[in-house]
Design an enzyme around this catalytic site. Structure first.
Site, short mmCIF file in Angstrom:
data_model
loop_
_atom_site.label_atom_id
_atom_site.label_comp_id
_atom_site.label_asym_id
_atom_site.label_seq_id
_atom_site.Cartn_x
_atom_site.Cartn_y
_atom_site.Cartn_z
N HIS A 50 -3.54 6.91 3.08
CA HIS A 50 -3.94 5.66 2.43
C HIS A 50 -5.30 5.26 3.01
O HIS A 50 -5.54 5.40 4.21
CB HIS A 50 -2.89 4.57 2.69
N CYS A 67 0.82 -1.23 0.00
CA CYS A 67 0.00 0.00 0.00
C CYS A 67 0.85 1.27 0.00
O CYS A 67 0.34 2.35 -0.30
CB CYS A 67 -0.94 0.00 1.19
N ASN A 84 -10.24 -0.50 0.14
CA ASN A 84 -8.79 -0.37 0.15
C ASN A 84 -8.25 -0.80 -1.22
O ASN A 84 -8.38 -1.97 -1.59
CB ASN A 84 -8.22 -1.26 1.27
#
Ligand code: UT7
Length: 332
Positions: free
Chosen positions: A259, A119, A289
């Site tokens: 994020h 990520c 996500n």
């Protein structure tokens, strides 16, 4: 007195993103696993996510995002010197997804490679690209974060399958006036924590066999609670350290793009920093996500809004498998 020559400015001159058409809602998931819309919304903030078609791969999504960024920057394929792709879901182990995107956009002059930082991947790419432009090795760099996380999701595991979505985002970086300049990049990792968020099978440690497939080891695994706690504290520290290094304070920051992993993580960071949640970009309700795509997707949403004035600072912060984490400050 000796003066240190200032390094060339690195600007985002174009940005673009892409999310597949198909939307999977929490209510759809209620029919697939033992979960509820209420649990997912309350525990994660996610309401829906985009899911790629079976024949739509990571480089297909990345190519569309890249073309949109190139159009915005008015950059032709042959002007691109370097393509860096952040992905945890490459088209295949090799050639790199960056090479596939190179082929699809026709960037015949470019060098191309992938990086793996889960990520945090997009911010890792920004840092790498910044070095190449500052040393004047390259003039025009395309960065892409693209993920088909649906392909590594165990759709029978309610602990993970409600969390992730597919998407891509891209930026063009150049040493000429653009929408935002990179002020500072900071990267960190801690390989000691590699077990808590991983895709166990398919590599050389655990090659794919009938047994690994039967055990579902070809799907992502996460110790959610553990990752949750570490993510909050780590990102808060990363923000503080980066601000100190840049000689800035929290009051200098106009907007934060974190994020998008869990709304409760974003809320906890805001609380710990004593910043209003309105200063944080939140789009997790629509995308879930999307790993390395989440920050460039957000940039594509906020940079065209023109709500910033010259000199405003935007802070980007990410955390993911590795463990890896990173923080970048942009100046408008
Ligand atoms: O992007 C990279 C980094 N990733 C992250 O930062 C993610 C970090 N982790 C998280 O966001 C959260 O830990 C999760 C969203 C993954 C899980 O939320 P949680 O509040 O930590 O839940 P939990 O894992 O502690 O589980 C609480 C309960 C459990 O039931 P029991 O044992 O208390 O009876 C789970 O079985 O919730 C249950 N549960 C669910 N229930 C309904 C877990 N998933 C679900 C579900 N629907 N989808």
């Amino acid at each position: 007195m000796n003066t240190v020559p200032s390094l060339p400015t690195v600007s985002i001159t174009g940005f673009g993103s892409y999310a597949p058409k198909k939307v999977l809602t929490n209510f759809d998931l209620e029919k697939m696993v033992d979960t509820t819309n209420a649990w997912i919304v309350e525990r994660t903030g996610i309401q829906e996510r985009h899911i790629a078609e079976p024949d739509e791969c990571t480089s297909d999504m990345g190519t569309i995002a890249a073309q949109r960024a190139m159009e915005k920057a008015n950059v032709k394929p042959e002007e691109i010197d370097l393509i860096i792709v952040a992905t945890a879901t490459p088209d295949m182990p090799f050639p790199s997804t960056a090479c596939w995107i190179q082929k699809k956009i026709g960037a015949t002059r470019a060098a191309a490679f992938d990086i793996t930082a889960a990520c945090s991947g997009f911010l890792y790419c920004l840092a790498i690209a910044q070095q190449f432009i500052q040393t004047q090795a390259y003039r025009t760099i395309l960065i892409v974060g693209s993920e088909k996380l649906s392909s590594i999701t165990n759709w029978n595991d309610r602990n993970t399958c409600v969390l992730f979505g597919d998407a891509a985002g891209a930026v063009i970086l150049q040493n000429q006036p653009g929408f935002a300049n990179i002020l500072i990049n900071q990267l960190w990792s801690d390989g000691r924590q590699s077990e808590i968020l991983k895709l166990p099978a398919g590599g050389t440690q655990c090659p794919t066999t009938i047994e690994t497939l039967q055990q579902g080891l070809n799907y992502m695994q996460m110790s959610g609670r553990e990752v949750f706690k570490i993510a909050i504290n780590t990102m808060v520290e990363a923000i503080k350290t980066t601000l100190t290094k840049a000689n800035l304070s929290l009051s200098d920051i106009s907007y934060v793009i974190p994020h998008q992993a869990n709304i409760r993580i974003i809320q906890a960071i805001a609380e710990k920093l004593n910043l209003p949640i309105e200063k944080f970009h939140v789009n997790i309700q629509y995308y879930g996500n999307t790993s390395s795509a989440s920050i460039p997707l957000a940039l594509d949403q906020i940079l065209p809004m023109k709500k910033f004035k010259t000199g405003d600072k935007i802070l980007l912060v990410a955390f993911g498998g590795g463990l890896t984490w990173a923080c970048t400050i942009l100046s408008i």
